[in-house]
Design an enzyme around this catalytic site. Structure first.
Site, short mmCIF file in Angstrom:
data_model
loop_
_atom_site.label_atom_id
_atom_site.label_comp_id
_atom_site.label_asym_id
_atom_site.label_seq_id
_atom_site.Cartn_x
_atom_site.Cartn_y
_atom_site.Cartn_z
N ASP A 97 0.80 -1.21 0.00
CA ASP A 97 0.00 0.00 0.00
C ASP A 97 0.85 1.28 0.00
O ASP A 97 0.65 2.19 -0.82
CB ASP A 97 -0.87 -0.07 1.28
CG ASP A 97 -1.78 1.11 1.43
OD1 ASP A 97 -2.60 1.30 0.53
OD2 ASP A 97 -1.66 1.83 2.44
N TYR A 108 5.81 13.05 9.07
CA TYR A 108 5.33 14.36 9.47
C TYR A 108 6.46 15.40 9.49
O TYR A 108 6.23 16.57 9.30
CB TYR A 108 4.59 14.29 10.82
CG TYR A 108 3.11 14.15 10.55
CD1 TYR A 108 2.63 13.02 9.89
CD2 TYR A 108 2.20 15.15 10.86
CE1 TYR A 108 1.28 12.90 9.56
CE2 TYR A 108 0.86 15.04 10.54
CZ TYR A 108 0.41 13.91 9.88
OH TYR A 108 -0.91 13.81 9.54
N LEU A 109 7.68 14.94 9.69
CA LEU A 109 8.80 15.87 9.67
C LEU A 109 9.06 16.42 8.27
O LEU A 109 9.73 17.43 8.10
CB LEU A 109 10.06 15.20 10.21
CG LEU A 109 10.03 14.89 11.71
CD1 LEU A 109 11.34 14.25 12.14
CD2 LEU A 109 9.77 16.16 12.52
N HIS A 113 4.54 11.19 15.37
CA HIS A 113 4.26 12.43 14.63
C HIS A 113 4.08 13.64 15.55
O HIS A 113 4.74 14.67 15.38
CB HIS A 113 3.01 12.27 13.77
CG HIS A 113 3.07 11.13 12.79
ND1 HIS A 113 4.24 10.70 12.23
CD2 HIS A 113 2.10 10.35 12.27
CE1 HIS A 113 3.98 9.69 11.42
NE2 HIS A 113 2.68 9.46 11.43
N GLN A 154 -2.15 20.63 7.77
CA GLN A 154 -2.95 20.11 6.66
C GLN A 154 -4.41 20.03 7.06
O GLN A 154 -4.69 19.95 8.26
CB GLN A 154 -2.46 18.73 6.23
CG GLN A 154 -2.67 17.66 7.29
CD GLN A 154 -2.09 16.31 6.94
OE1 GLN A 154 -1.08 16.22 6.29
NE2 GLN A 154 -2.75 15.26 7.38
N1 LIG Z 1 0.27 2.28 4.39
C1 LIG Z 1 0.46 3.43 5.04
O1 LIG Z 1 -0.26 4.43 4.85
C2 LIG Z 1 1.58 3.56 6.02
C3 LIG Z 1 2.44 2.52 6.25
N2 LIG Z 1 3.49 2.66 7.12
C4 LIG Z 1 4.43 1.58 7.34
O2 LIG Z 1 5.04 1.24 6.11
C5 LIG Z 1 5.29 -0.14 6.02
C6 LIG Z 1 4.56 -0.70 4.81
O3 LIG Z 1 3.20 -0.42 4.92
P1 LIG Z 1 2.13 -1.01 3.89
O4 LIG Z 1 2.57 -0.80 2.50
O5 LIG Z 1 0.83 -0.46 4.33
O6 LIG Z 1 2.19 -2.53 4.25
P2 LIG Z 1 1.56 -3.77 3.48
O7 LIG Z 1 0.79 -4.54 4.47
O8 LIG Z 1 0.88 -3.34 2.24
O9 LIG Z 1 2.86 -4.63 3.17
C7 LIG Z 1 3.81 -4.29 2.17
C8 LIG Z 1 4.25 -5.55 1.47
O10 LIG Z 1 4.91 -6.40 2.39
C9 LIG Z 1 4.61 -7.76 2.10
N3 LIG Z 1 4.02 -8.35 3.29
C10 LIG Z 1 2.88 -8.02 3.90
N4 LIG Z 1 2.66 -8.78 4.98
C11 LIG Z 1 3.68 -9.63 5.05
C12 LIG Z 1 4.04 -10.66 5.94
N5 LIG Z 1 3.29 -10.97 7.00
N6 LIG Z 1 5.19 -11.33 5.70
C13 LIG Z 1 5.95 -11.04 4.68
N7 LIG Z 1 5.66 -10.05 3.80
C14 LIG Z 1 4.55 -9.36 3.98
C15 LIG Z 1 3.63 -7.75 0.96
O11 LIG Z 1 4.34 -7.96 -0.25
P3 LIG Z 1 4.57 -9.40 -0.91
O12 LIG Z 1 3.48 -10.29 -0.41
O13 LIG Z 1 4.46 -9.15 -2.37
O14 LIG Z 1 5.90 -9.79 -0.47
C16 LIG Z 1 3.08 -6.36 0.94
O15 LIG Z 1 2.72 -5.93 -0.34
C17 LIG Z 1 4.80 -0.73 7.34
O16 LIG Z 1 5.88 -0.77 8.21
C18 LIG Z 1 3.78 0.30 7.83
O17 LIG Z 1 3.66 0.27 9.21
C19 LIG Z 1 3.73 3.85 7.75
C20 LIG Z 1 2.90 4.92 7.56
C21 LIG Z 1 1.75 4.88 6.72
O1 LIG Z 2 1.76 7.30 9.95
C1 LIG Z 2 0.56 7.37 9.75
O2 LIG Z 2 0.09 8.46 9.14
C2 LIG Z 2 -1.19 8.45 8.51
C3 LIG Z 2 -1.57 9.91 8.32
O3 LIG Z 2 -0.66 10.51 7.46
P1 LIG Z 2 -1.10 11.77 6.58
O4 LIG Z 2 0.15 12.22 5.96
O5 LIG Z 2 -2.12 11.25 5.61
O6 LIG Z 2 -1.70 12.73 7.52
C4 LIG Z 2 -2.21 7.73 9.32
O7 LIG Z 2 -3.39 7.59 8.56
C5 LIG Z 2 -1.70 6.35 9.68
O8 LIG Z 2 -2.60 5.72 10.55
C6 LIG Z 2 -0.36 6.44 10.36
O9 LIG Z 2 0.19 5.14 10.46
#
Ligand SMILES: NC(=O)C1=CN([C@@H]2O[C@H](COP(=O)(O)OP(=O)(O)OC[C@H]3O[C@@H](n4cnc5c(N)ncnc54)[C@H](OP(=O)(O)O)[C@@H]3O)[C@@H](O)[C@H]2O)C=CC1
Ligand SMILES: O=C1O[C@H](COP(=O)(O)O)[C@@H](O)[C@H](O)[C@H]1O
Length: 595
Positions: free
Chosen positions: A119, A283-284, A344, A481
């Protein structure tokens, strides 16, 4: 005429480097690996910061030589001593005198997005990389690799990425063409996160693209935290650069309490030096958070007021008008305090409250942030209110409860809302409540800092305000924001023959003042990581201090199984937050009508 700027021009010291406001194609074509920050720098206040430095020299061709410390030796770069500068009048001479060697090896940057199928990668990282490319901020030689377990071809990755790229900035001339060019630089490698061999295959592919140039590698860990260490171990042992730098951006959460965070840091440091670890807090990278220091330290009118003497309370507010849908699995293990407050909001608080740093160097700023964090009083349970959203029907639409998410246990007590009162026990802030409020599924999406000033002593106009004097005090609002703005609430006479007072705003509304769109936080932070600028990343001692503050109260909340106060989806959150504020004679600033 030669115009050149270096990425290493952000910190001040006794040697000099060059900033310029324009690009010179001739030098770009030449064998330079001086990257493209020049465009960026010229367009931001950085350029004027160089000019305003007392020892900066403005050259005849508009370039600025400014005190600097080159961070690394990644670029064939020699700084110039001030003593030599007196004879130099143009950037061309500067280049000659400083001894840039245009024939030295070129370098390349490979950016690997680990978890490319996820994501965050789709939503933020690839679009930010494209925006940087579009703006000319990426180095001449760069490659983007997606890495994840999902099976994908290069073409499939490009197709996936292309769906989230937007021509966001300005009118985006030739945007389609630029997108195609960018996508041609994107590749994919499928592999496991804990498999050294798979990373070795990636290494082989990276080498092919690097084509013998000095190799610099950035790994963005966009994966769940439980696999950070595996990925770092494999990437560092089999896919590190052998002749340039290797850096790793680590996404939050950095643990879930002091112990797990320390364990994560310890494990990371088995494979990486602290200078290779870039802990991101996006956020930074937000424009108005970045502006906080400028506001404080480059305007005479604010800093003298920035203390307990004039400030009654400070509020850090975060709200989202949507729930945790789709992220419930992650969220339930963390909750809003760990998701938003501990990182944040606390980071913003630290920037807000820190003492003046010795310089704008990353270490000087981070030293001050650590100091203020360590001066904070441990948070008491009675100074925290927690809430969780429940289902609500409005206009025939049913909005789900937090626990309606299939990935969330039905009896979950995880807070989706929290309010807290924090205190800094130092001379500047003694007794001033710093209030935080953060919540999901509230009535609005907003992030802001509110500074409520004290009453005017002996105010001649008191009787014009009625009994509610708090409403008549000045309030400075920094709206991070959406719709970025900085406004100051003042009292003003309503024009006319009578003497009626009115609350008005001195309003710096960004959309009205600046025509250029504001870059996404991820753009700024990715660029900083590429350039080795650590100012906006979290150092391990900052992280320790942040966890030390929140861990005891988090443990207490969990051990005592404190029930959250339930609030309807789309509401303003639990009333408990108002009682908490009232205990400190504070009224939340986000309750009225705002510009
Ligand atoms: N999404 C957001 O808005 C935000 C996310 N984050 C952080 O960023 C990081 C990535 O977030 P996000 O993209 O949402 O995460 P996802 O859950 O979408 O995971 C990213 C990728 O990691 C692989 N994955 C997921 N779960 C597992 C698992 N259990 N074991 C091994 N591989 C796995 C998958 O790829 P594949 O299966 O192809 O290997 C997946 O597409 C996380 O640390 C999250 O906390 C921080 C702030 C905001
Ligand atoms: O780190 C995170 O930030 C988002 C909010 O970020 P923004 O830039 O859209 O304000 C929040 O939705 C998420 O829960 C958190 O993990």
């Amino acid at each position: 005429m030669a115009n050149l700027s270096s990425t290493h021009c952000r910190s001040y010291s006794s040697s000099y480097c060059l900033f310029s406001s324009s690009i010179n194609e001739q030098h770009h074509r030449a064998n330079f690996s001086i990257p493209t920050r020049r465009v960026f720098a010229a367009k931001t206040s950085l350029h004027s910061q160089r000019i305003s430095h007392p020892d900066a020299v403005l050259m005849q061709d508009g370039a600025v030589a400014s005190p600097a410390t080159p961070a690394e030796n990644e670029i064939p770069f020699k700084t110039l001593k001030k003593s030599l500068l007196s004879s130099v009048t143009s950037s061309e001479e500067f280049i000659e005198t400083a001894g840039f060697d245009v024939n030295k090896n070129e370098s390349t940057v490979s950016i690997t997005v680990v978890g490319a199928s996820g994501d965050l990668a789709k939503k933020k990282i690839f679009p930010a990389l494209f925006a940087l490319y579009y703006e000319g901020c990426l180095p001449k030689h760069f490659t983007v690799f997606g890495y994840a377990r999902s099976k994908m071809t290069d073409a499939e990755l490009r197709n996936m990425v292309s769906k989230t790229l937007t021509c966001r900035i300005d009118k985006r001339e030739n945007c389609g063409e630029k997108m195609d060019q960018f996508l041609k630089r994107c590749f994919y490698h499928s592999g496991q996160y804990d498999c050294g061999d798979n990373f070795a295959e990636l290494d082989k592919k990276l080498k092919e693209h690097e084509g013998g140039r000095v190799s610099n590698r950035l790994f963005y860990l966009s994966i769940p935290p439980n696999i950070f260490i595996d990925a770092v171990r494999c990437a560092s042992s089999t896919a590190s650069s052998s002749d340039g730098w290797t850096r790793v951006i680590v996404e939050k959460p950095f643990g879930r309490d002091s112990e797990s965070s320390a364990a994560l840091t310890k494990s990371l440091k088995q494979y990486l030096g602290e200078d290779q670890i870039f802990r991101i807090d996006h956020y930074l990278g937000k424009e108005l958070v970045e502006n906080l220091s400028v506001l404080r330290f480059s305007n005479l009118i604010f800093e003298p007021l920035w203390s307990r003497q004039y400030i009654r309370n400070v509020q850090f507010l975060f709200s989202e008008d949507f729930g945790t849908e789709g992220r419930g699995g992650y969220f339930d293990n963390y909750g809003i305090i760990r998701d938003i407050m501990q990182n944040h909001l606390l980071q913003i608080l630290a920037l807000f409250a820190m003492e003046t740093p010795v310089s704008l160097d990353a270490e000087d700023i981070r030293n001050e942030k650590v100091k203020v964090l360590r001066s904070m009083r441990p948070i008491r349970l009675e100074d925290v209110v927690i809430g969780q959203y429940k289902s609500h029907t409005r206009g025939g639409v049913i909005y789900p409860a937090y626990t309606d998410d299939k990935t969330v246990p039905k009896d979950s007590l995880t807070p989706t809302f929290a309010a807290a009162a924090l205190f800094i026990d130092n001379a500047r802030w003694d007794g001033v409540p710093f209030l935080m409020k953060a919540g999901k599924a509230l009535h609005t999406k907003r992030a802001e800092i509110r500074v409520q000033f004290r009453h005017v002593p002996g105010n001649l106009y008191n009787r014009n305000f009625g009994t509610d004097l708090d409403r008549a005090t000045n309030e400075l609002v920094i709206r991070v924001q959406p719709d970025e703005a900085i406004y100051l609430k003042i009292n003003n006479k309503v024009p006319g023959l009578g003497m009626r007072l009115d609350r008005s705003n001195l309003n710096l509304h960004y959309a009205a003042r600046y025509s250029k769109e504001i870059p996404d936080a991820y753009e700024r932070l990715l660029l900083d990581a590429i350039e080795g600028e650590r100012r906006l990343f979290i150092r391990s001692d900052e992280l320790d201090a942040a966890w030390a503050l929140f861990t005891p109260v988090l443990k207490e909340l969990e051990e005592k199984k404190i029930n959250p106060e339930y609030y309807p989806y789309g509401s303003r959150g639990p009333v408990g937050a108002h009682y908490l504020a009232a205990r400190y004679n504070v009224r939340w600033g986000d309750l009225g009508i705002e510009p």
